[in-house]
Design an enzyme around this catalytic site. Structure first.
Site, mmCIF file in Angstrom:
data_model
loop_
_atom_site.group_PDB
_atom_site.id
_atom_site.type_symbol
_atom_site.label_atom_id
_atom_site.label_comp_id
_atom_site.label_asym_id
_atom_site.label_seq_id
_atom_site.Cartn_x
_atom_site.Cartn_y
_atom_site.Cartn_z
ATOM 1 N N VAL A 110 0.914 -0.999 0.004
ATOM 2 C CA VAL A 110 0.077 -0.093 -0.035
ATOM 3 C C VAL A 110 0.814 1.222 0.162
ATOM 4 C CG1 VAL A 110 -2.196 -1.058 1.141
ATOM 5 C CG2 VAL A 110 -0.303 -0.124 2.545
ATOM 6 N N GLY A 111 0.465 2.207 -0.547
ATOM 7 C CA GLY A 111 1.083 3.567 -0.706
ATOM 8 C C GLY A 111 2.378 3.755 -1.269
ATOM 9 N N ALA A 112 2.569 2.659 -2.456
ATOM 10 C CA ALA A 112 3.769 2.574 -3.076
ATOM 11 C C ALA A 112 3.811 3.301 -4.393
ATOM 12 C CB ALA A 112 4.195 1.283 -3.298
ATOM 13 N N GLY A 113 2.329 3.770 -4.847
ATOM 14 C CA GLY A 113 2.573 4.243 -6.183
ATOM 15 C C GLY A 113 1.600 3.327 -7.015
ATOM 16 N N SER A 117 -4.650 2.921 -3.009
ATOM 17 C CA SER A 117 -5.717 3.754 -2.139
ATOM 18 C C SER A 117 -7.016 3.627 -3.307
ATOM 19 C CB SER A 117 -5.352 5.247 -2.064
ATOM 20 O OG SER A 117 -4.084 5.158 -1.710
ATOM 21 N N ASP A 160 -6.482 7.215 -11.302
ATOM 22 C CA ASP A 160 -6.599 5.984 -10.553
ATOM 23 C C ASP A 160 -7.889 5.290 -10.228
ATOM 24 O OD1 ASP A 160 -3.819 6.705 -10.134
ATOM 25 O OD2 ASP A 160 -3.692 6.187 -8.118
HETATM 26 O O1 PMV Z 1 1.159 7.736 -6.463
HETATM 27 P P1 PMV Z 1 -0.315 7.528 -6.827
HETATM 28 O O2 PMV Z 1 -0.299 6.229 -7.679
HETATM 29 O O3 PMV Z 1 -1.131 8.025 -6.016
HETATM 30 O O4 PMV Z 1 -0.214 8.456 -8.404
HETATM 31 C C1 PMV Z 1 -0.693 9.951 -8.211
HETATM 32 C C2 PMV Z 1 -0.629 10.355 -9.260
HETATM 33 C C3 PMV Z 1 -0.623 12.004 -9.779
HETATM 34 O O5 PMV Z 1 -0.874 12.228 -10.962
HETATM 35 C C4 PMV Z 1 0.461 12.545 -8.984
HETATM 36 C C5 PMV Z 1 -2.047 12.636 -8.745
HETATM 37 C C6 PMV Z 1 -3.194 12.070 -9.353
HETATM 38 O O6 PMV Z 1 -4.354 12.452 -8.514
HETATM 39 O O7 PMV Z 1 -3.367 11.963 -10.615
#
Ligand code: PMV
Length: 332
Positions: A110-113, A117, A160
Site C-alpha cells: 500500500v502507498g507505493a504508487g 488507495s 486511479d
Molecule cells: O502515486 P499515485 O499512484 O497515487 O499517483 C498519483 C498520480 C498523480 O498524478 C501525481 C496525482 C493524481 O491524482 O493524478
C-alpha cells in the site's frame, strides 16, 4: 449477506502530475488486486479490518546501542480513511446506510504508487453496495471513488479511480467539468519490470508541492507540464504500434521532466539509472514520486535488468498488464 469484490492496482505509463493540470496520461491496470470482503450486519455498526496490506519497507538503524526499527506502516492508516469515506459516500449515493463488516486484503504494497488507495476505495464501494442490496455499474463506482479520493487527498485526478474501475489500458484527460477516457487497444504485452524503494512522502504532499512550485514559477512550471503532455501524445502512438525503443526513449524523457518538477528522489534516480545501464529501453518513476515505484521497459525477459534492480536493493515485481477492472468475485 457476504460479498467479495476486487479491483486491480495500476501503473502510470506516462503523464502523472501533468494529468492534474488537464494534460492526458496513459495508465494500465496490473494483475495485482485489492480484495474487499463485506458482510452485512443486523445493527448499524461499521467494522473495518485491514489484513495483509503488504508493507514492504523496513529500515533498521543502530543509534549508539539502541536499535531503531522503522516501517512503512504509516502508509496503512491512510488506507483505512479511504474505506471509511467509501462507505460514507456510497451510503449517501444509495440513500441507505447499513451496518457492515469490511475486511481488506492487498496483493501489493500500500502507498507505493500502484494505485492501492483507489483500489481500496473502489473494491469497498462495489462490495458494500451489493451487501447493502444494490448493484452499481463501473461508471457509478468510478464516480463515487473519485469523490472519495478528492475528499481524503484534497486534490486527485480521476486517473486511479478510473483505471481500477474499468481496467485495461486507458488514456485519461480531465478538465473542470469533463472526464475523457479512451480505451487503448495495446496488442502486445509490454515487458515491464516494477521496482520499489521506500516512500519518503505521500501522494497528497507531492501533489501539493508541485502546486506550490507552479504557483511560484508559473512560466517555468507550466512549460514543463506542457512538455509532459507532448511526450504523452507521442507515447500513445508508440504504445499502439509496439515501438519499444521509442517508448523507452519517451519514458526517459518523461522521467527527466518529473525530476525537473521535483518529484523524483536520489534513490529513484539511481534505480532508473541502474535499469538503463543494465539494458532497459527506458525507465521512469511512476506515480506521485517522493520514493515509491519505478517502471523499466526491458528487452525480452529482462533478467539482467531485474537482477541489477534487486542488487540495488529495490523490491522487484513482475505482473501481467491490462487486468480486468473492478468485479464481484462471489456473493453468499
Ligand atoms: O502515486 P499515485 O499512484 O497515487 O499517483 C498519483 C498520480 C498523480 O498524478 C501525481 C496525482 C493524481 O491524482 O493524478
Amino acid at each position: 449477506m457476504k460479498v467479495l469484490a476486487s479491483a486491480p492496482g495500476k501503473v502510470t505509463l506516462f503523464g502523472e502530475h501533468a494529468v492534474v493540470y488537464g494534460y492526458p496520461a496513459l495508465v494500465v491496470a496490473i494483475e495485482r488486486r485489492v480484495y474487499a470482503f463485506a458482510e452485512s450486519r443486523e445493527d448499524n455498526v461499521i467494522k473495518i479490518s485491514a489484513k495483509d496490506l503488504r508493507v514492504p519497507g523496513i529500515v533498521i538503524s543502530y543509534i549508539g546501542s539502541e536499535v531503531v526499527l522503522e516501517t512503512d506502516y504509516g502508509m496503512v492508516l491512510p488506507a483505512i480513511a479511504y474505506i471509511n469515506k467509501a462507505i460514507e459516500l456510497t451510503s449517501k449515493y444509495l440513500g441507505s446506510r447499513k451496518g457492515v463488516n469490511i475486511e481488506i486484503k492487498s496483493e501489493m504494497p500500500v502507498g507505493a504508487g500502484l494505485g492501492t488507495s483507489a483500489a481500496v476505495a473502489i473494491s469497498t464501494i462495489a462490495a458494500y453496495a451489493v451487501a447493502n442490496g444494490h448493484s452499481l455499474d463501473k461508471e457509478e463506482i468510478a464516480r463515487i471513488g473519485w469523490e472519495v479520493e478528492k475528499e481524503v487527498q484534497g486534490i486527485a485526478s480521476p486517473m486511479d479511480t478510473s483505471i481500477t474501475s474499468l481496467g485495461g489500458y486507458l488514456r485519461i484527460k480531465y478538465g473542470k467539468s469533463t472526464v475523457e477516457r479512451a480505451r487503448l487497444n495495446v496488442g502486445t504485452e509490454l515487458p515491464l519490470i516494477i521496482g520499489y524503494v521506500e516512500r519518503e512522502a505521500k501522494t497528497k504532499d507531492m501533489v501539493a508541492m508541485v502546486r506550490e512550485r507552479l504557483e511560484r514559477y508559473p512560466d517555468i512550471y507550466s512549460d514543463i507540464m506542457k512538455l509532459i503532455g507532448q511526450v504523452v501524445s507521442r507515447a500513445e502512438g508508440s504504445l499502439l504500434s509496439g515501438d519499444l525503443s521509442e517508448l523507452g526513449f519517451l519514458m526517459n524523457l518523461n522521467h527527466s521532466l518529473l525530476d525537473a518538477l521535483g518529484v523524483s528522489t536520489r534513490r529513484l534516480n539511481e534505480l532508473v539509472n541502474v535499469a538503463r545501464d543494465s539494458g532497459a529501453y527506458g525507465a521512469k518513476l511512476t506515480g506521485a514520486g517522493g520514493g515509491g515505484c519505478v517502471i523499466a521497459l526491458v528487452p525480452e525477459k529482462g533478467e539482467v535488468v531485474e537482477t541489477a534492480m534487486r542488487l540495488h536493493g529495490s523490491m522487484v515485481m513482475r505482473t501481467k498488464l491490462g487486468a480486468e477492472g473492478v468485479r464481484i468475485e462471489r456473493t453468499e
